[in-house]
Design a protein around this motif. Structure first.
Motif, PDB file in Angstrom:
ATOM      1  N   ARG A 388       0.812  -1.208   0.000  1.00  0.00           N
ATOM      2  CA  ARG A 388       0.000   0.000   0.000  1.00  0.00           C
ATOM      3  C   ARG A 388       0.854   1.269   0.000  1.00  0.00           C
ATOM      4  O   ARG A 388       0.558   2.229  -0.718  1.00  0.00           O
ATOM      5  N   GLU A 389       1.937   1.288   0.799  1.00  0.00           N
ATOM      6  CA  GLU A 389       2.757   2.497   0.864  1.00  0.00           C
ATOM      7  C   GLU A 389       3.321   2.836  -0.511  1.00  0.00           C
ATOM      8  O   GLU A 389       3.280   3.982  -0.960  1.00  0.00           O
ATOM      9  N   PHE A 390       3.856   1.814  -1.199  1.00  0.00           N
ATOM     10  CA  PHE A 390       4.420   2.064  -2.523  1.00  0.00           C
ATOM     11  C   PHE A 390       3.334   2.437  -3.525  1.00  0.00           C
ATOM     12  O   PHE A 390       3.527   3.316  -4.373  1.00  0.00           O
ATOM     13  N   ALA A 391       2.173   1.789  -3.432  1.00  0.00           N
ATOM     14  CA  ALA A 391       1.094   2.081  -4.380  1.00  0.00           C
ATOM     15  C   ALA A 391       0.630   3.522  -4.259  1.00  0.00           C
ATOM     16  O   ALA A 391       0.362   4.190  -5.267  1.00  0.00           O
ATOM     17  N   MET A 392       0.544   4.034  -3.020  1.00  0.00           N
ATOM     18  CA  MET A 392       0.129   5.419  -2.825  1.00  0.00           C
ATOM     19  C   MET A 392       1.121   6.381  -3.463  1.00  0.00           C
ATOM     20  O   MET A 392       0.753   7.346  -4.137  1.00  0.00           O
ATOM     21  N   ALA A 393       2.419   6.117  -3.249  1.00  0.00           N
ATOM     22  CA  ALA A 393       3.438   7.017  -3.795  1.00  0.00           C
ATOM     23  C   ALA A 393       3.500   6.921  -5.316  1.00  0.00           C
ATOM     24  O   ALA A 393       3.636   7.922  -6.014  1.00  0.00           O
ATOM     25  N   ALA A 394       3.383   5.696  -5.852  1.00  0.00           N
ATOM     26  CA  ALA A 394       3.511   5.512  -7.293  1.00  0.00           C
ATOM     27  C   ALA A 394       2.322   6.105  -8.052  1.00  0.00           C
ATOM     28  O   ALA A 394       2.479   6.624  -9.164  1.00  0.00           O
ATOM     29  N   THR A 395       1.140   6.046  -7.461  1.00  0.00           N
ATOM     30  CA  THR A 395      -0.044   6.567  -8.141  1.00  0.00           C
ATOM     31  C   THR A 395       0.033   8.080  -8.311  1.00  0.00           C
ATOM     32  O   THR A 395      -0.504   8.627  -9.280  1.00  0.00           O
ATOM     33  N   CYS A 396       0.715   8.749  -7.378  1.00  0.00           N
ATOM     34  CA  CYS A 396       0.889  10.202  -7.512  1.00  0.00           C
ATOM     35  C   CYS A 396       1.567  10.560  -8.825  1.00  0.00           C
ATOM     36  O   CYS A 396       1.326  11.623  -9.401  1.00  0.00           O
ATOM     37  N   ILE A 397       2.441   9.669  -9.309  1.00  0.00           N
ATOM     38  CA  ILE A 397       3.210   9.967 -10.513  1.00  0.00           C
ATOM     39  C   ILE A 397       2.288  10.096 -11.717  1.00  0.00           C
ATOM     40  O   ILE A 397       2.439  10.995 -12.552  1.00  0.00           O
ATOM     41  N   SER A 398       1.305   9.211 -11.835  1.00  0.00           N
ATOM     42  CA  SER A 398       0.404   9.254 -12.982  1.00  0.00           C
ATOM     43  C   SER A 398      -0.390  10.549 -13.013  1.00  0.00           C
ATOM     44  O   SER A 398      -0.577  11.154 -14.076  1.00  0.00           O
ATOM     45  N   ASP A 399      -0.852  10.993 -11.852  1.00  0.00           N
ATOM     46  CA  ASP A 399      -1.599  12.237 -11.779  1.00  0.00           C
ATOM     47  C   ASP A 399      -0.732  13.412 -12.222  1.00  0.00           C
ATOM     48  O   ASP A 399      -1.158  14.278 -12.990  1.00  0.00           O
TER      49      ASP A 399
END
Length: 421
Positions: A388-399
């Protein structure tokens, strides 16, 4: 926590015997920690995005301001300033406001791309301190700048603050109950509304952009106070949580071993969610929606566009408890339709009044805010604890990629349309 465990042991050892009712202090402590974290993450979202939003609201002033004696930025609160380019019906600046958008987003993109490579070497506290210092520096640098180039450097500082803070705080939510995500999202929406509204209101009241920006220096201080004084340590939510958070902040976000997934969980985003967070923002083209048949000047129109967009974002980012949207791809599709409609109006000019544009931009903000909060909420529900921690940080990149792409596309579009007679 130890008191709770001791109470459970005493209850099991004295089964069948008369017991004294346990005090309710642990429950009250837990409720107190819940509300402190809720308010804390709301304020963190508000303060983290505030400078980013203010720079977007000030974009037209940054590119078109005239300096008076004493380095006071002159903004006429009255209507109808002289157009910068009277040969164009769009009243264009020589540089598109997309330049400010790019200065406000590209450093954030770089931070998010490099975060998995080295950001884990820093604990959370130094990251938050750097974020607050950069936010304060951005207000000061833009307020006292004598040139557009210096102002853009201040915008870059705001971007560094916002990007570093977003990666840090979204990763930190992994160590707290999932409810803090909705509070964080609501706070970021509040930053949009309060940031745009405060800049609009203060400049309309007659303050110069310089005075307006300097009046906002309390926001970075509130960011630091919220993190260091208000938000509880993770151990208040989960025994051992503080040690886990500190150790995780020093671990690579991309692990070499894949932990076992929970049933029904996923370590990656669906195609629909990837498309939703990689949507193209239309904020970069707001300056081309210029109406001459109104008492609002071009700069005032732009500020109203920003305020209404952020109002819609705030309302929808705060709506998660009332409305949960699973199929977020539909929101991205509606945003694309909005973009096509407004581009058609820029080209053909068929909307008779600016108030129609006000409604459409408010609606666009509602779509954008709903896509943001529901995407992160779906990730929190569907990813395993380990990911979850990595998914939250990585999703910011797409936005951030979507916003950067909109800025890059807006630059040549601005130049092309402004050359039209």
């Amino acid at each position: 926590m130890g008191g709770c465990a001791g109470s459970r042991r005493r209850l099991s050892d004295s089964e069948g015997e008369e017991t004294v009712p346990e005090p309710r202090l642990p429950l009250l402590d837990h409720q107190g920690a819940h509300w402190k974290n809720a308010v804390g993450f709301w304020l963190l979202g508000l303060c983290n995005n505030f400078s980013y939003v203010v720079m977007l609201s000030a974009a037209h002033d940054i590119l078109s301001h005239e300096r008076t004696s004493g380095n006071q930025s002159h903004v006429d609160p009255g209507p109808a300033p002289i157009p910068h380019n009277s040969s164009s019906r769009f009243d264009c600046n020589s540089v598109s406001t997309a330049a400010v958008l790019l200065a406000d987003i590209l450093p954030t993109l770089v931070i998010k791309l490099l975060a998995p490579l080295g950001l884990h070497l820093l604990p959370y506290s130094p990251r938050v301190l750097v974020s607050g210092i950069c936010a304060a520096g951005s207000f000061i640098l833009v307020a006292f700048s004598h040139s557009v180039g210096t102002s853009l450097c201040g915008v870059v500082l705001a971007s560094i603050s916002s990007g570093l803070g977003e990666v840090t705080f979204l990763s930190l939510t992994a160590f707290y109950p999932r409810a803090v995500i909705s509070w964080w999202s609501s706070g970021t929406g509040g930053a949009g509304l309060l940031g745009a509204l405060s800049y609009l209101g203060l400049t309309q009241a007659g303050l110069s952009p310089q005075q307006t920006l300097l009046s906002m220096l309390g926001i970075p201080a509130l960011l630091l106070a919220s993190y260091f004084l208000l938000v509880t340590s993770p151990e208040a939510q989960d025994p051992g949580g503080e040690e886990e958070a500190e150790s995780s902040s020093r671990q690579p976000l991309i692990r070499t071993e894949a932990p076992e997934l929970k049933p029904g969980s996923s370590s990656s985003l669906s195609l629909q969610e990837r498309w939703t967070v990689f949507k193209v923002r239309m904020m970069a083209g707001f300056e081309l929606l210029f109406f001459r048949n109104t008492s609002l000047s071009h700069a005032q129109q732009y500020r109203w566009y920003q305020m209404l967009y952020q109002a819609g974002v705030f309302a929808s980012r705060s709506s998660l408890r009332c409305c949960h949207i699973r199929f977020t791809w539909a929101l991205a599709l509606l945003q694309c339709l909005n973009l096509a409609f407004l581009l058609a109006d820029v080209w053909f000019g068929f909307l008779p009044s600016i108030y129609f544009v006000f409604l459409i931009i408010l609606y666009e903000g509602l779509l954008g805010g709903a896509a943001y909060v529901n995407t992160f909420h779906n990730i929190a529900l569907e990813t395993s604890d380990e990911h979850r921690e990595f998914a939250m940080a990585a999703t910011c990149i797409s936005d951030t990629l979507g916003i950067s792409l909109s800025g890059l596309l807006a630059l040549p579009l601005h130049d092309f349309l402004c050359q039209l007679s």
